[in-house]
Design an enzyme around this catalytic site. Structure first.
Site, mmCIF file in Angstrom:
data_model
loop_
_atom_site.group_PDB
_atom_site.id
_atom_site.type_symbol
_atom_site.label_atom_id
_atom_site.label_comp_id
_atom_site.label_asym_id
_atom_site.label_seq_id
_atom_site.Cartn_x
_atom_site.Cartn_y
_atom_site.Cartn_z
ATOM 1 N N TRP A 1 -23.061 13.741 8.342
ATOM 2 C CA TRP A 1 -21.929 13.455 7.461
ATOM 3 C C TRP A 1 -22.039 14.260 6.178
ATOM 4 O O TRP A 1 -23.115 14.389 5.589
ATOM 5 C CB TRP A 1 -21.887 11.963 7.111
ATOM 6 C CG TRP A 1 -21.394 11.089 8.221
ATOM 7 C CD1 TRP A 1 -21.171 11.444 9.515
ATOM 8 C CD2 TRP A 1 -21.071 9.699 8.134
ATOM 9 N NE1 TRP A 1 -20.735 10.366 10.253
ATOM 10 C CE2 TRP A 1 -20.667 9.281 9.418
ATOM 11 C CE3 TRP A 1 -21.096 8.762 7.105
ATOM 12 C CZ2 TRP A 1 -20.279 7.972 9.689
ATOM 13 C CZ3 TRP A 1 -20.713 7.460 7.361
ATOM 14 C CH2 TRP A 1 -20.299 7.065 8.649
ATOM 15 N N THR B 1 0.851 -1.184 0.000
ATOM 16 C CA THR B 1 0.000 0.000 0.000
ATOM 17 C C THR B 1 0.886 1.233 0.000
ATOM 18 O O THR B 1 2.076 1.158 0.307
ATOM 19 C CB THR B 1 -0.914 0.018 1.226
ATOM 20 O OG1 THR B 1 -0.097 0.116 2.411
ATOM 21 C CG2 THR B 1 -1.761 -1.244 1.309
ATOM 22 N N GLU C 1 -5.306 -4.557 -1.610
ATOM 23 C CA GLU C 1 -5.672 -5.767 -0.870
ATOM 24 C C GLU C 1 -6.579 -6.712 -1.664
ATOM 25 O O GLU C 1 -6.834 -7.838 -1.242
ATOM 26 C CB GLU C 1 -6.388 -5.377 0.431
ATOM 27 C CG GLU C 1 -5.510 -4.672 1.442
ATOM 28 C CD GLU C 1 -5.446 -3.167 1.261
ATOM 29 O OE1 GLU C 1 -5.090 -2.454 2.225
ATOM 30 O OE2 GLU C 1 -5.741 -2.689 0.147
ATOM 31 N N LYS D 1 -17.655 15.364 9.386
ATOM 32 C CA LYS D 1 -18.761 15.277 10.337
ATOM 33 C C LYS D 1 -19.049 16.669 10.878
ATOM 34 O O LYS D 1 -18.247 17.240 11.609
ATOM 35 C CB LYS D 1 -18.424 14.306 11.466
ATOM 36 C CG LYS D 1 -18.285 12.868 10.980
ATOM 37 C CD LYS D 1 -18.063 11.894 12.109
ATOM 38 C CE LYS D 1 -17.960 10.462 11.591
ATOM 39 N NZ LYS D 1 -17.721 9.482 12.661
#
Length: 549
Positions: free
Chosen positions: A438, A179, A323, A433
Site C-alpha cells: 500500500w 453526503t 454520518e 496498491k
C-alpha cells in the site's frame, strides 16, 4: 422555561438568552454588517417559529436551507428543530440532479434560499417534478427576480416574539444532511435532538474544541457542511459571541472580521487558511486575537501548522464525517506530551488525533482482524457512539454495505500509534496498491505540498501492467515556480522520507486540482479527466519503480 428537560437543543438557547442577553451575533451580508444580541436573537427565533406554524409547518416536517453563513440562516438552526420540525441544510454546490434528488428524497416542504443562490436553485427547480408543492423564502428584505419567493422579513413580520415551545422527545429528528455523493446519489443522514445535544457537549470538553463565554467564534466552514461542524450549537451553548462571514468570503473578508470583531476561534478547510496565508504575505495582517484555528475536511500541511505556530495561533486538526454529526477526533496533545520537544508534539499534531469522549473505534485490516497500534499497520476505521448514525435515510442497500453490528465503516484507511493517535493515510477507494504493498496518496500529497513552489497536489493510482497500480502526482505550481527544475526538487524531497517504490512515476502539471462540493480534492475527476492511459512513461527517473524483489 427551556421547553423540556430531555437532551434537546432548546436549553442551549435558553441559557444564552438568559445568561448572556447582551452578547453579540455579527453577520456579514450583502447589505453590510448586521449585529444584534442573544436576547434579540431569541425574539427572532420565536417570530420565525410562529411564522413557520402559520405557514403550516408541523412536527416532523422538513424545512430546508440553501444558504451561506449569516444571522438569518442561524435563526433557522434553533427555530426549526425546536418546534419539532427538521432542519435540512442543502449544499448549493451540488449538481442540479443531486439537488433534485435530495429535495425529493427528504420531502422538503419549504426552502429558505439566499438571494445570490436563488438562480442556482431556480435552475435546479425548473420543470423538476421533485419541487412540486415546495415553497420558497428568500433570505432578504426584498423579493428576488429569480424565484417566486416570500422575502424573509415579510415572512416573519408581525409575528409574536413569544412562543410556547413544545416539550420534545430527545429522539425527535432535528436535523438532516446529505453526503456529497461522489459515487451515486447522496445519502441522507438524520440527526436527533439527543445526537446534536451529545455532540455539542462532547465538543465542549477539553479533548474536543472547547469554547467559553469570552470566545468570539467564526465558522468559515459553510453552515451547509454538517451544520458548520456543529459550531453554531456549540458557541450558543457556551454563550460565546458569533461571527458569520456571509457569502463567499475571500481572505480579505476573513482577516477584516478577525481584526474588527476580535475572533478567537475559527474553522475551515485547508484551502481557506492557505488563502489567508497568501494574503498575509502581501498585506499587514493582525491575528493577535486569534487563539485557535480548526482544520478539517483534509489534512493540513505541516508548513501550515508551523506558520500559525509562529504567530501564536494553535492549529487543531479535527476529523469527522456527515454520518458523525460530524466530530470524531481532534489532535489535542495528551498531558504526557505537553512537555515534549516541539518536533515530537508536531508529529502527533499532524495526525487526525484522539477520539473525543463518547466515540469508540477499531481498525480492521483486509483479513477482518484488528490492527496493532504501532503507527505502521493499515486498516479501515470503524466507529460508533451516541452521535454516530446507525443507518442512512431510506437507503437499505447502503446500510448493508456501510454498517455492521452498530459500527459505521468509515471508508478511511488509517494507522494508530502507540498513544492512540489516529492518522488517515487514505480513503479506501484512493489508497494505491503497488506490487502487493500500500502507498498512501495523502502522505505523498502532504510531502509534495511542503515544497514552497507547490500550491496544490493530488496523487492518484493509475493502472500498471506489472505493478497493478503506480502513483502519479498532479501538481499546481506556484506563480513563480520553474517547472523545468521543480520535478527533480520534488523527487529529492520525497526521497528523504520515502522508499523509492513510493515515488511517483510521473509528475503532471495542471492549473487547478478539481474539488468536490465540500471543497475536497476530487480524485474521481482527476482519474476521469487525466488518467486515460496516456501516462505510460513518467517525467521522473526510472528508479521510482518498485524492485522486482
Amino acid at each position: 422555561m427551556p421547553g423540556g428537560t430531555d437532551q434537546t437543543l432548546r436549553p442551549f438557547l435558553w441559557r444564552a438568552a438568559n445568561l448572556y442577553p447582551d452578547k453579540e451575533i455579527v453577520s456579514r451580508t450583502h447589505e453590510g454588517i448586521e449585529r444584534y444580541t442573544y436576547s434579540e436573537y431569541d425574539d427572532r427565533t420565536a417570530q420565525l417559529a410562529n411564522a413557520l406554524e402559520a405557514h403550516g409547518i408541523e412536527e416532523g416536517d422538513r424545512v430546508a436551507t440553501f444558504c451561506w453563513n449569516h444571522h438569518r440562516h442561524f435563526e433557522t438552526y434553533f427555530a426549526v428543530p425546536t418546534i419539532g420540525a427538521q432542519l435540512h441544510t442543502i449544499n448549493p454546490l451540488l449538481p442540479d440532479e443531486h439537488i433534485q434528488y435530495i429535495v425529493d428524497n427528504a420531502d422538503d416542504q419549504l426552502i429558505f434560499v439566499d438571494d445570490s443562490l436563488a438562480p442556482k436553485l431556480a435552475q435546479a427547480a425548473a420543470d423538476a417534478p421533485e419541487f412540486e408543492g415546495v415553497d420558497f423564502v428568500v433570505m432578504s428584505s426584498t423579493e428576488t427576480e429569480t424565484l417566486d419567493a416570500t422575502p424573509y422579513e415579510e415572512f416573519v413580520e408581525g409575528h409574536s416574539t413569544e412562543y410556547d415551545w413544545p416539550i420534545l422527545d430527545e429522539d425527535q429528528p432535528a436535523g438532516m444532511c446529505y453526503t456529497s455523493g461522489t459515487t451515486g446519489n447522496p445519502k441522507g443522514v438524520e440527526y436527533t435532538h439527543k445526537m446534536l445535544w451529545s455532540h455539542t457537549m462532547a465538543t465542549l470538553t477539553p479533548q474536543g474544541i472547547p469554547m467559553a463565554d469570552e470566545d468570539v467564534v467564526m465558522p468559515v466552514v459553510p453552515m451547509f457542511h454538517v451544520n458548520a461542524w456543529g459550531m453554531p450549537f456549540t458557541a450558543t451553548a457556551a454563550g460565546a459571541k458569533h461571527v458569520y462571514p456571509g457569502p463567499s468570503p475571500d481572505p480579505e473578508d476573513i482577516v477584516h472580521l478577525i481584526e474588527e470583531e476580535g475572533v478567537t476561534i475559527s474553522a475551515g478547510v485547508p484551502t481557506v487558511w492557505l488563502g489567508l496565508m497568501d494574503y498575509a504575505e502581501d498585506n499587514d495582517v493582525d491575528l493577535s486575537t486569534l487563539d485557535t484555528v480548526i482544520v478539517g475536511g483534509s489534512a493540513a500541511p505541516e508548513s501550515m501548522i508551523r506558520w500559525f505556530d509562529d504567530r501564536d495561533v494553535e492549529l487543531l486538526h479535527a476529523w469527522g464525517m456527515t454520518e458523525m454529526s460530524p466530530l470524531g477526533s481532534v489532535s489535542q496533545l495528551k498531558g504526557g506530551l505537553q512537555d515534549a520537544d516541539y518536533e515530537t508534539q508536531l508529529k502527533h499534531r499532524k495526525k487526525q488525533g484522539l477520539t473525543v469522549p463518547g466515540i469508540e473505534f477499531k481498525v480492521i485490516d483486509e483479513n477482518d482482524e484488528e490492527i496493532a497500534w504501532d503507527g505502521e499497520e493499515f486498516g479501515e476505521l470503524w466507529v460508533r457512539g451516541p452521535w454516530v448514525t446507525k443507518e442512512y435515510f431510506m437507503r437499505p442497500e447502503a446500510n448493508e454495505e456501510d454498517f455492521e453490528d452498530g459500527w459505521l465503516k468509515t471508508g478511511d484507511v488509517v494507522t494508530v500509534d502507540e498513544e492512540g493517535y489516529i492518522q488517515i493515510v487514505d480513503r479506501a477507494k484512493d489508497v494505491i496498491k503497488s506490487g502487493g504493498e500500500w502507498i498512501s496518496s495523502v502522505e505523498l500529497e502532504n510531502a509534495i505540498m511542503a515544497h514552497d513552489d507547490v500550491a496544490e497536489a493530488a496523487v492518484v493510482g493509475v493502472p500498471h501492467e506489472k505493478w497493478q497500480e503506480r502513483p502519479v502526482a498532479f501538481v499546481v505550481a506556484g506563480e513563480d515556480a520553474d517547472t523545468d527544475t521543480l520535478d527533480e526538487e520534488i523527487m529529492d524531497l520525497l526521497r528523504e522520507d520515502y522508499p523509492k517504490w513510493w515515488l511517483p512515476d510521473a509528475i503532471e502539471y495542471i492549473d487547478e486540482v478539481p474539488k468536490t462540493a465540500t471543497g475536497k480534492f476530487s480524485k474521481k475527476d482527476i482519474r476521469e479527466e487525466y488518467t486515460d492511459g496516456s501516462i505510460v512513461e513518467g517525467s521522473v527517473p526510472e528508479e521510482a519503480a518498485p524492485d522486482d524483489d
